[in-house]
Every structure is written in C-alpha cells, then in structure tokens.
Design an enzyme around this catalytic site. Structure first.
Site, PDB file in Angstrom:
ATOM      1  N   GLU A  49       0.858  -1.188   0.000  1.00  0.00           N
ATOM      2  CA  GLU A  49       0.000   0.000   0.000  1.00  0.00           C
ATOM      3  C   GLU A  49       0.893   1.236   0.000  1.00  0.00           C
ATOM      4  OE1 GLU A  49      -2.829   0.319   3.187  1.00  0.00           O
ATOM      5  OE2 GLU A  49      -3.775   2.057   2.282  1.00  0.00           O
ATOM      6  N   GLY A  59       3.480   2.525  10.850  1.00  0.00           N
ATOM      7  CA  GLY A  59       3.231   1.717  12.046  1.00  0.00           C
ATOM      8  C   GLY A  59       3.024   0.243  11.737  1.00  0.00           C
ATOM      9  N   MET A 118       0.754  -2.681   8.723  1.00  0.00           N
ATOM     10  CA  MET A 118       0.028  -2.827   7.459  1.00  0.00           C
ATOM     11  C   MET A 118      -0.884  -4.040   7.507  1.00  0.00           C
ATOM     12  SD  MET A 118      -0.573  -1.771   4.441  1.00  0.00           S
ATOM     13  CE  MET A 118      -1.841  -2.610   3.490  1.00  0.00           C
ATOM     14  N   GLU A 119      -2.113  -3.816   7.050  1.00  0.00           N
ATOM     15  CA  GLU A 119      -3.190  -4.803   7.245  1.00  0.00           C
ATOM     16  C   GLU A 119      -3.294  -5.849   6.147  1.00  0.00           C
ATOM     17  OE1 GLU A 119      -3.662  -1.490   6.486  1.00  0.00           O
ATOM     18  OE2 GLU A 119      -5.340  -1.245   5.102  1.00  0.00           O
ATOM     19  N   ASN A 120      -2.192  -6.240   5.485  1.00  0.00           N
ATOM     20  CA  ASN A 120      -2.259  -7.282   4.440  1.00  0.00           C
ATOM     21  C   ASN A 120      -3.150  -8.432   4.885  1.00  0.00           C
ATOM     22  OD1 ASN A 120       0.082  -5.882   3.245  1.00  0.00           O
ATOM     23  ND2 ASN A 120       1.111  -6.756   5.026  1.00  0.00           N
ATOM     24  N   HIS A 154      -6.310  -1.855  15.326  1.00  0.00           N
ATOM     25  CA  HIS A 154      -6.558  -1.137  14.067  1.00  0.00           C
ATOM     26  C   HIS A 154      -6.345  -2.053  12.858  1.00  0.00           C
ATOM     27  CE1 HIS A 154      -6.541   2.543  11.505  1.00  0.00           C
ATOM     28  NE2 HIS A 154      -5.743   1.782  10.752  1.00  0.00           N
ATOM     29  N   GLU A 155      -5.197  -2.708  12.821  1.00  0.00           N
ATOM     30  CA  GLU A 155      -4.909  -3.550  11.649  1.00  0.00           C
ATOM     31  C   GLU A 155      -5.883  -4.720  11.581  1.00  0.00           C
ATOM     32  OE1 GLU A 155      -3.065  -2.025   9.718  1.00  0.00           O
ATOM     33  OE2 GLU A 155      -2.194  -0.688  11.206  1.00  0.00           O
ATOM     34  N   HIS A 195      -9.202  -3.674  10.194  1.00  0.00           N
ATOM     35  CA  HIS A 195      -9.187  -3.495   8.737  1.00  0.00           C
ATOM     36  C   HIS A 195      -9.630  -4.759   8.003  1.00  0.00           C
ATOM     37  CE1 HIS A 195      -7.747   0.419   7.627  1.00  0.00           C
ATOM     38  NE2 HIS A 195      -6.566   0.326   8.201  1.00  0.00           N
ATOM     39  N   GLU A 216      -9.755   4.164   6.395  1.00  0.00           N
ATOM     40  CA  GLU A 216      -8.910   4.642   7.491  1.00  0.00           C
ATOM     41  C   GLU A 216      -9.696   5.393   8.571  1.00  0.00           C
ATOM     42  OE1 GLU A 216      -6.312   3.323   7.952  1.00  0.00           O
ATOM     43  OE2 GLU A 216      -5.522   2.702   5.997  1.00  0.00           O
TER      44      GLU A 216
HETATM   45  N1  B3K Z   1      -2.925   1.074   5.671  1.00  0.00           N
HETATM   46  C1  B3K Z   1      -1.621   1.234   6.247  1.00  0.00           C
HETATM   47  C2  B3K Z   1      -0.911   2.467   5.839  1.00  0.00           C
HETATM   48  C3  B3K Z   1      -0.249   2.389   4.528  1.00  0.00           C
HETATM   49  C4  B3K Z   1       0.573   3.627   4.255  1.00  0.00           C
HETATM   50  C5  B3K Z   1       1.116   3.664   2.890  1.00  0.00           C
HETATM   51  N2  B3K Z   1       1.976   4.794   2.669  1.00  0.00           N
HETATM   52  C6  B3K Z   1      -1.655   1.160   7.729  1.00  0.00           C
HETATM   53  C7  B3K Z   1      -2.947   1.475   8.368  1.00  0.00           C
HETATM   54  O1  B3K Z   1      -3.498   2.534   8.250  1.00  0.00           O
HETATM   55  O2  B3K Z   1      -3.483   0.629   9.014  1.00  0.00           O
HETATM   56 ZN    ZN Z   2      -5.405   1.905   8.792  1.00  0.00          ZN
END
Ligand code: B3K
Ligand code: ZN
Length: 910
Positions: free
Chosen positions: A130, A270, A272-274, A306-307, A310, A329
């Site tokens: 992302e 911080g 990433m929600e892969n 948070h993750e 998502h 977000e």
């Molecule tokens: N979605 C990611 C942030 C990605 C940032 C890319 N530059 C983390 C988050 O908001 O949960």
């Molecule tokens: Zn997020």
C-alpha cells in the site's frame, strides 16, 4: 514542466473526477518467487478478461524499477511496448473470453531503500504494497478496485529463509534441490494488490489457538526475530482481545483459519493490514516491562486492533480509488478508538482516551487543515498518494464517522454497519456508499434528514469555527444561546457551505449544578445533557425555566471537530473546571484557562524571557493555581485524568491560536508557566509523587498506567522546581528512581525528569541507560529521541543532534532511528528547532534532501515540518521560506517531496 528524477513519471496531479472503471479485470493471479536479495525472479501468471462495461482499449500495466524478461499471452510470445513506467499490450485476444497473461520480471530487494515493494531487512524479505508498492514487484493493474484471487509459491534457500509466508492458507511445502525449499499459499478471499504480502526469513512465532464465538477454530501467530519471542505476549493478547471485541460489538468474525502478524524493524509507518499477514513495525509489537512504556503498551493494543479491524473495514470492503482512503482509514480509526475505550473500562478512562485523541486532532490535524497541505477527508486531487496518509484522512475521518455515530446513536450505527456489509461485502466502494448505508439503516435519524449537507464533511477542507454567545433574561427566566459557524478558505476552496455540527451541551448554575434542559416549546425539562444539530450559518436556542444566568458547557465530549469560540469569564471557566459533569469539558476548561494565560503573556512579555532566572512575572493567577491544586488533590478523580489536566497545552497548540508566532516567546512563556506550576504546587507534587508509587509486578492497565503517569509528571515538576531553587534533593531522588525502576515507564520518566530540568545528573544517567540498553533497538530509539527532544539551553540541542547523527548506532536508512533523532528535533522540539540564526532550518533542509535520495516517503513526512512557516514572525518566516526554497530548487527531488514543498511555497502567493 518541473525537472524530474531519471525514470520517474512527471508529477501531474491525479483528479478524483477522472475516475474510470478498469477496462480489464484480473480474476486470478498465480505468483512464483525465486527469492534472492540481489535478484529476485518473479513469474506472474494472471487470468484476465475485458470489462464489458468499458470501451475496448489497450491493457496498461503499472510497473516501477522492474527488469522485464518475457511476456506471454496464452503461452505464446506477444508484442508489447513501454510507455514511461507502463507496460502496454495492444494485441490481446478479442471478445469476452478470459485469457492467460504471463510476465517474468526481476527486481533487486537489497537495493530497495524506499521500503516500498519487496525489500530486505536484517536478512529477511518483507513487502509493503500500500499504496502502490505492488507495481515494484510485478506488472499489474495496481489499483484497489481490481480484486483478484491469489496463489503464491515462494522458493528460497532453506537455511537462510526457513520461514516462508504469504496471505491465506499454507497448502503445500517441501524441499527442492540445492538446499532450497518452497511453500505454496492460497488466499481464499479476493483482494486488491495493495493487500498482497510475503515474508521470508529466520523468524520464530508465538502461537495461540482460539475458538471464535461462532465456534470456528483459528491459529494466531506473532512472528519475530529469534530472541524477541519473550516480548510478544502483549501483542498476542491485544490480537485476541481485538477478535473478541469485533465479534461482540459489530458481529464481525475472523474469516481466516490462520491470522499472522510479523514484526520488522525497517518499516515506513506503524503497521500494514495485508490480508491474513499483517506486517508491523517492531515498535507496535515488541513489549516487555523492562523495555516498553505504558504508552508503548497502549499503542500496541491500539495498532494491533486497528490492523485487525481493517480485515473487515478495508479488506472485505475496500476503496474504489485512493481518494476514498478515509472510507477504510477514518472508519478503522473510529473502531480502534472505540476498542481502546471499551478496553479501558470506566467512564473516566474513556474520557482520558477521548482527550488524548482530541489532543492529536488539535495539535496535528487542525494545523494541517489550516496550512498548505489542507485537503478534504475525501481529497479532490493528489500528486503522490503516499502524501495523503494524513491526520485529516485518519483522525478527522474518524471524527466524521463519530459524528454519524452520534447522530444515529450506538444501536443505529450498528444497524448501519450491518447494512454496509450486506450491500458491499467483497466490493470496492466509496465514502458516499458508507454514509448512505448508515443513513438508510436509520431513516428517521438526524443524519438521514440532512445527509447531503452532512457529506460536506467529506468534501470541504478546513476546520469550522463555532461562535457561541449567550444572553440571560431574568424577566422571562430564559437563556438564549446563538451559535454561528464559519470556515476559513483553504487552497482551492475559497467559499464553504455550512457544516452539519452535532453540539452536545449542558447548562450549569454559577455554583456548578447541572440544570435539566427545557427548550422553548417543551412542556417539561429533559436531561441535563442534550445534543442539538447546527446546520445553518446561525441558529438560536432558547432555554426556559432558568433561574439565573447559567454557565454553558458546549461541545461536550468534543462532539464535533470544530473550534469553539466563546467568551467565558475566568469565573465561568473555574466553575466548569470544578463542576462540569462532562469530563472532557472539565479538562477543556482547565486548558482554556492555561491557554488564556499563555496567550496574554506571549502578547505582553518582552524578550527574552528567562527560563532559568528568578521569577519576574507571576503568569498563573492564584485562583487558577488553587483550582489546579484542587484537581491534583481530588480523591474522586483518576490519576491519568489529573495528569492530562495538569499538563499545559503544547507549544504547537498555543502557536496555532496566534496570528503571528514568535516560537521563542511561545517556548519561553510556556516554560515559565511550567516552572511556576512546579514551584507553586511543590508540596502537592511531592504528595502526588509519594501517593502514586506502585510496588508489585508491572501491569499495563489504565489505572496503573495513570498512577505512573501522574507520579512521572510530579517527579519532573519537582526536578524543575529544584532547578529554580538550586537544591539537589529531587534530582538525586530521580537518579535513584532511574536506577531502581522496575519498569521502563518509571525509568524513562525519571530520566526525562533529569534531562528536562537540565541537571548535571542527566549525563551519567544517559550514559548508564545506553550501557544497559545498547542491544535493544527500540529502547535506543527512546535514548536518541529524548536527547533530540530536550528543552534547549542556549542552543545546545542542534549541535547535540548533529553529534547523535555521528553515533555508531545512528542510521539514516532505518526510519525508526531517523525519526528518533531528526523528527524529534525538527517536528517535536519547536523551542530548539526555531533558532533565530536559521541553523535549525538549514539542518532540516539538508536532511530532507539527504533522506529523499534514500526513502522519499519518510523524507516527505519530514518536509512537512515547516508547513506553518507563513505564521512565523521575522526573522523565522524569511529563513523558513528560504529553507523550503532551497529544497524546491533541486532537480532531483522525488514526487513525494516536490509535492509538499511546492504546496508550501504556493501558499505564499497572494
Ligand atoms: N494502511 C496502512 C498504511 C499504509 C501507508 C502507505 N503509505 C496502515 C494502516 O493505516 O493501518
Ligand atoms: Zn489503517
């Protein structure tokens, strides 16, 4: 046209209005990786078909820094061309039938210092896709509305990379020739490319098997480097709590057999929600009482939450395009805020969390909304999407969701979420779709009747101001309150339409009793706290049966992200501070008194304000000091709440209230107020310090953390008072506490009390701290940050920062370390950064340029440090303008940094 980096696409703005559905769909993606740090080979086999709803056109695939070796269509060679970074295929099979497209490329993970795409961190492969990192791995339709089913085969040296992870379920694994092995992963859910992830390296996992409320078994894993396993318990607990919370509060269950978190120390943000394979900055995973503070513990809970959240809000329903980023977000921040509040428990702990969130909003988002990077929650254009992962998208976006929650109520909001998932699960949608679902599920609500004007929150940038004036009429025993709203112009938006603003309010008698509220026309009084909706430019409310002139308590709980202008007397504020039943507004009354004092003295005081000399000015009045003393001693209030109430508004927040900012005067007045508060309440601080000592094992819960926070504040106040009076008793006690501390919160609190007061004992304590923790990267970050963020004494911080950059443990390539030194100085230490000799700004511009060559995303964040340069008084303003200009004249800037500095300079145009 602007000069560009070699090979980089020209910096043209992307417009929201230009959105078009993709001309092609990608149904399946089978990826095979031969992982090698210097040269990784990627075979990408896709099944594509034309989108019948779009006029036939060439297939244009995104790519960046890839070496292309072969393109096959249905197994046979085909013609293609390059257009900039895009791979263009014009001779594809006609008709609607799907076909196979195979693309072979290589990339160089070891050379990837941007940490976007596939990169290597400490010998382990990670990905970050992302927003547009997938195109750095393979050619693709790298946009969130193209959702495909993925299978992934990873092949690598077994000894070097024993763990091979990707999204979904492990369906096969085994050994290959030459000491290599493989793993095959299949993700059962369709996803956009930005949610793809792989990890390969030497890792170990904490595992937990759980059964969901729905009765399904799941395997949870937290992967870290060997040696860090002992620091994963809190992250695992946080994950389990998040899963339980989302089921209980929103009925959303985990949709995967396996859910993995992997920690890396090289990460741009911080976490990433892969899908099923969250990648985290170690900062938001690793914690032990000896190495992490209470704030770290709370942040881990919130980021893990948070993750995880998502997984539904972002992954199951994703964004149609990046302009809709706040769809996932803002909503997910709202959900993590609610999660933290529910975990904290008591009403008071919830208020503390709310105050902390509002503080972030006001000190970071309000300035953004008033500066050159101002943009709506749903932006209209961008050059580099990574620049729009902002506090506006996240925190203001969460406030917009919170206002919907207020307008439809908690149950109504749950119904709205249910409808949102019924309508859009598995799709890529827009902010409008979300608002419509919440409204449609609540046909009789205040939101639904005003949905179109409410949605201006998505479209209009800028922070609205609500001006309130009250008038009491003793003859009719009525009180009228007129609320008027306005919003200043922002770049590209000269005129604003009125916002829909929920205002929760109450009235207090002068001696602090809550009045039952009876609006004109109502037969009987109602509750003491009610919510009115301001949707016109101006509205007047009339309360009846009011016996004497009341004190209004407005915007309770910070019910809308606005600035409230109201002409309170000191007596009104003291009443609210002592009696308001709304904990947020009670804190707010204290902040208003302190802010008022700061602003008055910034205007009245002549330079220089001696921070260390004897008091010539008594800034804080005796009634204010007494009120603060009462709060500190109040047995009914939680320690964490007291700590917030007795902390002065930040320099950034104070500066935002001023038309023209002399940063040194802001700093001097605030430091002076702090010292006065330290001295005037000395015996109370001593009492607070002694009363809030905890023995026994460390627990990170809100109550225990609050006690540590208050005793930490007390200790720093006592050291500050000692600095004035010249005695060494408290610095000595601080040193002892530093040595004896049973946890990092107390240790760090004692160390920062010493560093903050500038006492001689700070140097040996810092040396000891380094010796103790030199092998703990996250703790070393604290060591660097504390020094770079220290109160300035005769300009000592900048040379110290330069010296820290020469330290063997410093590295510009590691974002956490760069942030701990450079950002702590440039973005979090205004008194030291805004030097009148401009050396701070020159240092900043050098670092932005230097970092840009390594990591444009991190550099562009740093480039925002002088966003508010226009507000500065001379000589800072001219010096800041020159420093920004110095960056802007470079011909080799990334689009990321160029967009930021171009907007900053454009804001000087008349
Ligand atoms: N979605 C990611 C942030 C990605 C940032 C890319 N530059 C983390 C988050 O908001 O949960
Ligand atoms: Zn997020």
């Amino acid at each position: 046209m602007l000069p560009m980096r070699d090979g980089q696409a020209a910096a043209t703005a992307i417009q929201r209005g230009d959105y078009r559905a993709p001309a092609w769909w990608i149904d399946t993606v089978d990826l095979a990786f031969d992982l090698d740090p210097a040269k990784t080979r990627v075979l990408n086999k896709m099944r594509l078909r034309r989108n019948p709803d779009v006029a036939p056109q060439a297939l244009r695939l995104d790519g960046e820094e890839l070496n292309l070796s072969r393109v096959l269509v249905n197994g046979a060679g085909t013609s293609f061309k390059m257009d900039g970074d895009q791979l263009v295929l014009e001779n594809l099979p006609e008709g609607d039938a799907p076909f196979d497209l195979e693309i072979f490329t290589t990339c160089a993970p070891l050379k990837n210092t941007q940490l976007s795409g596939l990169y290597v961190s400490q010998g382990t492969f990670f990905t970050q896709c992302e927003a547009q990192g997938f195109r750095r791995i393979t050619y693709f339709l790298d946009r969130p509305d193209v959702m495909a089913s993925y299978s992934v085969v990873l092949r690598a040296d077994k000894a070097l990379y024993p763990v091979l992870l990707s999204n979904g379920n492990l369906v096969d694994h085994g050994d290959l020739d030459a000491g290599r092995h493989f793993a095959k992963w299949v993700d059962p859910h369709k996803k956009p490319s930005y949610l793809f992830a792989l990890v390969a390296g030497k890792l170990v996992a904490r595992e937990q098997r759980i059964t969901s409320r729905a009765g399904n078994p799941h395997l949870l894993q937290v992967y870290v480097r060997p040696g860090d396993l002992g620091k994963t318990e809190h992250a695992m607990h946080s994950l389990m709590a998040s899963i339980a919370w989302d089921e209980a509060r929103f009925g959303l269950t985990l949709d995967l057999e396996r859910f993995m978190i992997v920690a890396t120390s090289d990460f741009n943000m911080g976490a990433m929600e892969n899908k099923g394979l969250n990648v985290f900055n170690t900062k938001y995973v690793l914690a032990s009482p000896a190495t992490a503070t209470d704030v770290d513990y709370a942040n881990i809970e919130s980021v893990v939450g948070h993750e995880y959240f998502h997984n539904w809000t972002g992954n199951r329903i994703t964004c149609r395009d990046w302009f809709q980023l706040s769809l996932k977000e803002g909503l997910t921040v709202f959900r993590d805020q609610e999660f933290s509040m529910d975990m904290a428990g008591s009403a008071s702990a919830r208020a503390v969390k709310r105050i902390e969130d509002v503080r972030v909003l006001r000190t970071a988002q309000f300035p953004e909304d008033a500066g050159p990077m101002a943009h709506p929650v749903r932006p209209d254009h961008y050059v580099e999407i990574n620049n729009f992962y902002t506090v506006t998208i996240y925190e203001k976006g969460a406030e917009v969701v919170r206002m919907m929650h207020t307008l439809v109520g908690r149950d109504g909001f749950a119904l709205g979420m249910k409808l949102y998932f019924e309508r859009h699960d598995g799709h890529a949608v827009t902010c409008d779709d979300f608002a419509q679902a919440i409204a449609d599920a609540n046909p009789d609500s205040e939101l639904t009747s005003r949905l179109e004007p409410f949605k201006r929150w998505y479209a209009q940038a800028g922070t609205p101001r609500v001006h309130a004036t009250g008038h009491y009429d003793a003859v009719t025993r009525s009180y009228t309150l007129t609320l008027t709203q306005s919003c200043a112009a922002t770049p590209g938006q000269p005129v604003k339409e009125p916002f829909v603003i929920p205002v929760e309010l109450g009235l207090l008698t002068q001696d602090g009793h809550a009045l039952p509220l009876q609006f004109d026309g109502e037969d009987t009084p109602g509750a003491t706290s009610r919510t009115v909706v301001l949707s016109e430019s101006s509205q007047t409310l009339r309360f009846v049966n009011v016996d004497s002139a009341p004190v209004p308590s407005l915007l309770r709980g910070f019910s809308a992200p606005v600035v409230l202008d109201i002409d309170y007397s000191d007596a009104d504020l003291l009443t609210l501070l002592a009696h308001d039943s709304d904990a947020f507004n009670r804190w707010e009354a204290g902040q208003r008194l302190l802010l008022r004092c700061a602003i008055k003295n910034i205007a009245n005081t002549t330079d220089p304000i001696s921070v260390t000399g004897a008091f010539e000015h008594k800034f804080l009045s005796e009634p204010v000091l007494q009120a603060l003393r009462n709060v500190l001693r109040d047995p009914a209030l939680d320690a964490s709440y007291k700590e917030l109430l007795l902390t002065l508004p930040s320099e950034t927040y104070i500066a935002e209230q001023l038309e023209v900012v002399n940063p040194q005067r802001v700093h001097g007045v605030r430091e002076h107020m702090r010292a006065q508060l330290a001295l005037a309440l000395q015996t109370d601080w001593q009492w607070a310090f002694e009363q809030h000592q905890d023995s026994g094992s460390y627990q990170p819960d809100a109550i225990s953390a609050g006690r540590r926070a208050l005793s930490g504040l007390a200790l720093s106040m006592l050291c500050l008072a000692a600095q004035r009076s010249g005695d060494s008793v408290w610095p000595g006690k601080a040193l002892q506490r530093f040595k004896d501390a049973g946890n990092m919160t107390d240790r760090m609190g004692a160390l920062s009390a010493l560093v903050g007061s500038g006492h001689d004992l700070a140097a040996p304590a810092l040396a000891r701290f380094y010796a103790l923790f030199k092998d703990e990267p996250l703790v070393l970050d604290k060591w660097f940050a504390l020094q770079a963020g220290a109160p300035d004494r005769n300009g000592h911080v900048l040379p110290l920062v330069k010296q820290l950059m020469q330290h063997p443990d410093f590295s510009l390539k590691n974002p956490n370390r760069a942030r701990s030194v450079i950002f702590s100085y440039c973005s979090a230490n205004p008194g030291a950064f805004h030097r009148s000799d401009a050396a701070g700004y020159v240092f900043w511009s050098d670092r932005v340029i230097e970092l840009d060559a390594i990591n444009p995303q991190v550099a562009a964040r740093l480039a925002r440090a002088l966003d508010r340069w226009q507000k500065l008084a001379e000589p800072w303003r001219t010096a800041a303008h020159e420093a920004i200009g110095r960056i802007a004249t470079r011909s080799d800037l990334s689009n990321d940094v160029r967009e930021v500095v171009t907007r900053a300079l454009a804001s000087s145009a008349p």
